[in-house]
Write an enzyme that holds these catalytic residues in place. Sequence first.
Site, PDB file in Angstrom:
ATOM      1  N   TYR A 115       7.282 -28.209  26.391  1.00 41.73           N
ATOM      2  CA  TYR A 115       6.799 -29.584  26.342  1.00 41.73           C
ATOM      3  C   TYR A 115       5.699 -29.698  25.284  1.00 41.73           C
ATOM      4  O   TYR A 115       5.642 -30.679  24.550  1.00 41.73           O
ATOM      5  CB  TYR A 115       6.273 -30.016  27.721  1.00 41.73           C
ATOM      6  N   ASN A 138      14.692 -39.943  30.235  1.00 34.84           N
ATOM      7  CA  ASN A 138      15.733 -39.913  29.216  1.00 34.84           C
ATOM      8  C   ASN A 138      16.993 -40.600  29.753  1.00 34.84           C
ATOM      9  O   ASN A 138      17.581 -40.132  30.725  1.00 34.84           O
ATOM     10  CB  ASN A 138      16.019 -38.451  28.845  1.00 34.84           C
ATOM     11  N   CYS A 146      17.379 -33.043  27.000  1.00 34.29           N
ATOM     12  CA  CYS A 146      16.062 -32.787  27.595  1.00 34.29           C
ATOM     13  C   CYS A 146      16.071 -31.517  28.448  1.00 34.29           C
ATOM     14  O   CYS A 146      15.008 -30.970  28.741  1.00 34.29           O
ATOM     15  CB  CYS A 146      15.595 -33.990  28.397  1.00 34.29           C
ATOM     16  N   HIS A 147      17.255 -31.024  28.811  1.00 35.69           N
ATOM     17  CA  HIS A 147      17.325 -29.775  29.575  1.00 35.69           C
ATOM     18  C   HIS A 147      16.845 -28.587  28.753  1.00 35.69           C
ATOM     19  O   HIS A 147      16.513 -27.543  29.312  1.00 35.69           O
ATOM     20  CB  HIS A 147      18.752 -29.525  30.096  1.00 35.69           C
TER      21      HIS A 147
END
Length: 180
Positions: A115, A138, A146-147
Amino acid sequence: MNAPALAHRNVASPLGELLLVATATGLVRVAFNGEGFAAVLDTVARTLGVEDVGGREGAGAAGQHLETAARQLAEYVAGERCDIEVPLDRSLSRGFRGQVQAQLQTIPYGTTVTYRQLAEAVGRPAAVRAVGTACATNPLPIVMPCHRVVRSDGGLGGYLGGLETKRFLLELEATAAHPA
């Protein structure tokens, strides 16, 4: 000005049933079963100013986007594809969240970033929590990956589809023979 027409389709996957929603512009939303598909459709329609959600499969460009997305998602979860290349409607991704969500597509298949690294990549190194929120909201999970974002300590962090889904996707990408 007319509101965009929505088309939607449910698809089976190893991740459970997914809801795909598209406009004539492109795929606008991917939802996991646990989100409640009726609520997702209602929210998308309200946000985009659509009064009639329309048919399940859709016609025209929206229907074609659904067909392409469904096929490519099936190939992705089968380890046969590393990029989902369908036109996207980014109407649900605005401002800082939109910047973060667009940056997600630069994370290469089979790799992860933290992040913090993602916050730095969008030019806001102190916005680590805001990056987490952008990932959590998202509208196109899997497609905007985003995973692939994890905690600095190596932990998975959160995932809208659940941690088992995030783990599945990361393991799939780590073990799949890099498809064309």
